[in-house]
Design a protein around this motif. Structure first.
Motif, PDB file in Angstrom:
ATOM      1  N   PRO A 162       0.894  -1.571   0.179  1.00 29.10           N
ATOM      2  CA  PRO A 162       0.179   0.168  -0.113  1.00 29.10           C
ATOM      3  C   PRO A 162       0.742   1.037  -0.134  1.00 29.10           C
ATOM      4  N   ALA A 163       1.748   1.645   0.703  1.00 36.80           N
ATOM      5  CA  ALA A 163       2.416   2.757   0.883  1.00 36.80           C
ATOM      6  C   ALA A 163       3.122   2.899  -0.874  1.00 36.80           C
ATOM      7  N   VAL A 164       3.706   1.622  -1.144  1.00 41.29           N
ATOM      8  CA  VAL A 164       4.174   1.813  -2.213  1.00 41.29           C
ATOM      9  C   VAL A 164       3.538   2.131  -3.484  1.00 41.29           C
ATOM     10  N   ALA A 165       2.684   1.480  -3.973  1.00 40.96           N
ATOM     11  CA  ALA A 165       1.624   1.395  -4.041  1.00 40.96           C
ATOM     12  C   ALA A 165       0.833   2.964  -4.440  1.00 40.96           C
ATOM     13  N   ALA A 166       0.938   3.867  -3.257  1.00 40.97           N
ATOM     14  CA  ALA A 166       0.384   4.684  -3.193  1.00 40.97           C
ATOM     15  C   ALA A 166       0.966   6.051  -4.336  1.00 40.97           C
ATOM     16  N   ARG A 167       2.676   5.657  -3.600  1.00 40.80           N
ATOM     17  CA  ARG A 167       3.687   6.753  -4.545  1.00 40.80           C
ATOM     18  C   ARG A 167       3.571   6.589  -5.946  1.00 40.80           C
ATOM     19  N   ARG A 168       3.726   5.028  -5.964  1.00 42.82           N
ATOM     20  CA  ARG A 168       3.822   4.533  -7.460  1.00 42.82           C
ATOM     21  C   ARG A 168       5.916   4.937  -7.911  1.00 42.82           C
ATOM     22  N   PRO A 169       6.201   4.445  -7.578  1.00 47.02           N
ATOM     23  CA  PRO A 169       7.595   5.030  -7.189  1.00 47.02           C
ATOM     24  C   PRO A 169       8.100   3.823  -8.118  1.00 47.02           C
ATOM     25  N   PRO A 170       9.335   3.411  -8.974  1.00 43.64           N
ATOM     26  CA  PRO A 170       9.763   2.304 -10.202  1.00 43.64           C
ATOM     27  C   PRO A 170      10.039   1.950  -8.161  1.00 43.64           C
ATOM     28  N   VAL A 171      10.557   0.628  -8.792  1.00 45.18           N
ATOM     29  CA  VAL A 171      10.688  -1.022  -7.820  1.00 45.18           C
ATOM     30  C   VAL A 171      12.626  -1.295  -8.730  1.00 45.18           C
ATOM     31  N   HIS A 172      13.548  -1.694  -8.231  1.00 45.13           N
ATOM     32  CA  HIS A 172      14.770  -1.923  -9.251  1.00 45.13           C
ATOM     33  C   HIS A 172      15.195  -2.952  -8.315  1.00 45.13           C
ATOM     34  N   LEU A 173      15.615  -4.166  -9.044  1.00 42.04           N
ATOM     35  CA  LEU A 173      15.645  -5.407  -8.590  1.00 42.04           C
ATOM     36  C   LEU A 173      17.565  -6.375  -8.697  1.00 42.04           C
ATOM     37  N   ALA A 174      17.719  -6.906  -7.797  1.00 41.52           N
ATOM     38  CA  ALA A 174      18.815  -7.584  -8.145  1.00 41.52           C
ATOM     39  C   ALA A 174      19.261  -8.356  -6.983  1.00 41.52           C
ATOM     40  N   GLY A 175      20.863  -8.552  -8.085  1.00 37.21           N
ATOM     41  CA  GLY A 175      20.801 -10.129  -6.380  1.00 37.21           C
ATOM     42  C   GLY A 175      21.559 -10.114  -5.986  1.00 37.21           C
ATOM     43  N   ASP A 176      21.564  -9.892  -4.476  1.00 40.24           N
ATOM     44  CA  ASP A 176      22.600 -10.031  -3.464  1.00 40.24           C
ATOM     45  C   ASP A 176      23.811  -9.388  -3.885  1.00 40.24           C
ATOM     46  N   GLY A 177      25.211 -10.731  -4.529  1.00 39.81           N
ATOM     47  CA  GLY A 177      26.255 -10.372  -4.925  1.00 39.81           C
ATOM     48  C   GLY A 177      25.929  -9.033  -5.763  1.00 39.81           C
ATOM     49  N   VAL A 178      25.095  -8.905  -6.654  1.00 41.15           N
ATOM     50  CA  VAL A 178      25.184  -8.032  -7.578  1.00 41.15           C
ATOM     51  C   VAL A 178      24.877  -6.149  -6.579  1.00 41.15           C
ATOM     52  N   ALA A 179      24.298  -6.567  -6.021  1.00 36.26           N
ATOM     53  CA  ALA A 179      23.851  -4.346  -4.937  1.00 36.26           C
ATOM     54  C   ALA A 179      25.349  -5.408  -4.371  1.00 36.26           C
ATOM     55  N   MET A 180      25.644  -5.777  -3.719  1.00 35.64           N
ATOM     56  CA  MET A 180      27.331  -5.565  -2.792  1.00 35.64           C
ATOM     57  C   MET A 180      28.591  -4.924  -3.807  1.00 35.64           C
ATOM     58  N   ALA A 181      28.176  -5.480  -5.174  1.00 37.14           N
ATOM     59  CA  ALA A 181      29.181  -4.974  -5.646  1.00 37.14           C
ATOM     60  C   ALA A 181      29.101  -3.566  -6.551  1.00 37.14           C
ATOM     61  N   ALA A 182      27.943  -3.009  -6.229  1.00 39.48           N
ATOM     62  CA  ALA A 182      27.662  -1.434  -6.932  1.00 39.48           C
ATOM     63  C   ALA A 182      27.274  -0.858  -5.744  1.00 39.48           C
ATOM     64  N   ALA A 183      27.306  -1.703  -4.191  1.00 40.54           N
ATOM     65  CA  ALA A 183      27.371  -0.373  -3.652  1.00 40.54           C
ATOM     66  C   ALA A 183      28.945  -0.402  -3.173  1.00 40.54           C
ATOM     67  N   GLU A 184      30.013  -1.350  -2.773  1.00 36.85           N
ATOM     68  CA  GLU A 184      31.564  -1.352  -3.025  1.00 36.85           C
ATOM     69  C   GLU A 184      32.129  -0.456  -4.158  1.00 36.85           C
ATOM     70  N   HIS A 185      31.384  -0.362  -5.594  1.00 34.64           N
ATOM     71  CA  HIS A 185      31.665  -0.055  -6.401  1.00 34.64           C
ATOM     72  C   HIS A 185      31.657   1.922  -6.347  1.00 34.64           C
ATOM     73  N   TRP A 186      30.271   2.239  -6.074  1.00 27.79           N
ATOM     74  CA  TRP A 186      30.025   3.311  -5.298  1.00 27.79           C
ATOM     75  C   TRP A 186      30.416   4.256  -4.917  1.00 27.79           C
ATOM     76  N   GLN A 187      30.664   3.155  -3.349  1.00 27.44           N
ATOM     77  CA  GLN A 187      30.675   4.105  -2.298  1.00 27.44           C
ATOM     78  C   GLN A 187      32.366   3.099  -1.293  1.00 27.44           C
TER      79      GLN A 187
END
Length: 316
Positions: free
Chosen positions: A110-135
């Motif tokens: 409900p809280a997401v649907a009320a605002r309708r933001p895009p929802v992005h998915l990744a595997g946890d390893g890809v998310a960790m890679a994105a984090a360490e490459h960014w910060q």
């Protein structure tokens, strides 16, 4: 009198990190700083609806903050495999989720649907890679392998300066490459997988099977690490075996894609030299080709927040 309107709220990303032991959430700003972080245990052995209920509780708590109004996107890092095209997840360590429509379930909260933001998915390893490459520790690396060694073993690849999840979202899924041809069956359906030798679960299981006994009630890899630091030979051998398996997987990946850097994080990496010293020794044995010799191996910098920061990075 002219009144100056207040500045617009800084855009925020809602981040959710889903693993076999915990489900975490936070609101993250454009500099990777976390607000309203929370964490709940994953009911991994319960039906899928129970796991989803925890995800919903995390979203409920984030949506109850005053900052929720500034959320522009939702990022999810989940244990895998994942299917980006279908928006589904099938975490090996969460049996109740098979082809589970996680993106759709989050989008209809409900809280997401009320605002309708895009929802992005990744595997946890890809998310960790994105984090360490960014910060984190992969900043500035054009070609890097980022590993999460925890309940399972996940990984993500940075190639030519960008995180590369692959068409399905599972590129770099190092935990389920075979490193022991005659090894034990894996819940994924294969056998001899890296995860079955190098994960925290595997380290503790091997140590207990070989006769190690904890000083207290804790029988986890953390307790095995404490035993190894105290010189317990069985605990040391369990970490050495895990490091050997990791070294074989890292060397194979480096030979395949020509890496500049390797970043290792996750709960098992907090063991420090108990893991990294034998890892360096075994890499000397396996990474012998001229272009992968002397790999730059670093400890992850973002700790347990890497999954959340990476989920936010997906939204940038």
């Amino acid at each position: 009198m002219t009144l100056t309107p207040p500045p617009a709220a800084t855009p925020l990303f809602a981040a959710v990190d889903i693993g076999g032991t915990k489900i975490a959430g936070a609101l993250v700003d454009g500099h990777g700083r976390l607000r309203h972080r929370l964490q709940l245990p994953t009911p991994a052995r319960e039906p899928g609806a129970a796991v989803l209920a925890v995800v919903h509780e995390v979203l409920d708590r984030l949506a109850g903050t005053a900052d929720w109004a500034a959320v522009t996107a939702v990022g999810i890092g989940s244990a895998g495999p994942v299917d980006l095209a279908a928006g589904t997840v099938s975490p090996v360590n969460i049996p109740g989720w098979r082809d589970f429509p996680l993106v759709a379930e989050v989008a209809t909260h409900p809280a997401v649907a009320a605002r309708r933001p895009p929802v992005h998915l990744a595997g946890d390893g890809v998310a960790m890679a994105a984090a360490e490459h960014w910060q984190g520790a992969a900043r500035g690396a054009a070609n890097a392998l980022c590993l999460v060694v925890s309940t399972g073993v996940g990984a993500g690849l940075v190639l030519d300066g960008a995180v590369r999840p692959g068409p399905s979202g599972n590129a770099g899924h190092l935990g389920h490459i075979t490193v022991d041809l005659d090894g034990e069956p894996c819940p994924c359906g294969s056998r001899g997988c890296l995860e079955g030798l190098a994960s925290g679960t595997a380290i503790a299981r091997r140590a207990l099977a070989e006769g190690w006994r904890p000083a207290g009630e804790d029988r986890s890899a953390r307790a095995v690490a404490a035993g190894a630091e105290a010189g317990d030979p069985v605990a040391l051998a369990s970490f050495d075996r895990a490091a050997q398996a990791l070294a074989a997987g890292i060397a194979a990946t480096a030979a395949l894609v020509d890496l500049d850097r390797v970043v290792v994080g996750g709960g098992v990496a907090t063991a420090g030299d108990v893991l990294f010293a034998p890892l360096a020794r075994h890499l000397d044995r396996y990474a012998t080709l001229s272009y992968i010799r002397g790999l730059d191996v670093r400890r992850a910098e973002l700790g347990t927040d890497a999954g959340l920061i990476g989920a936010a990075a997906l939204c940038r």
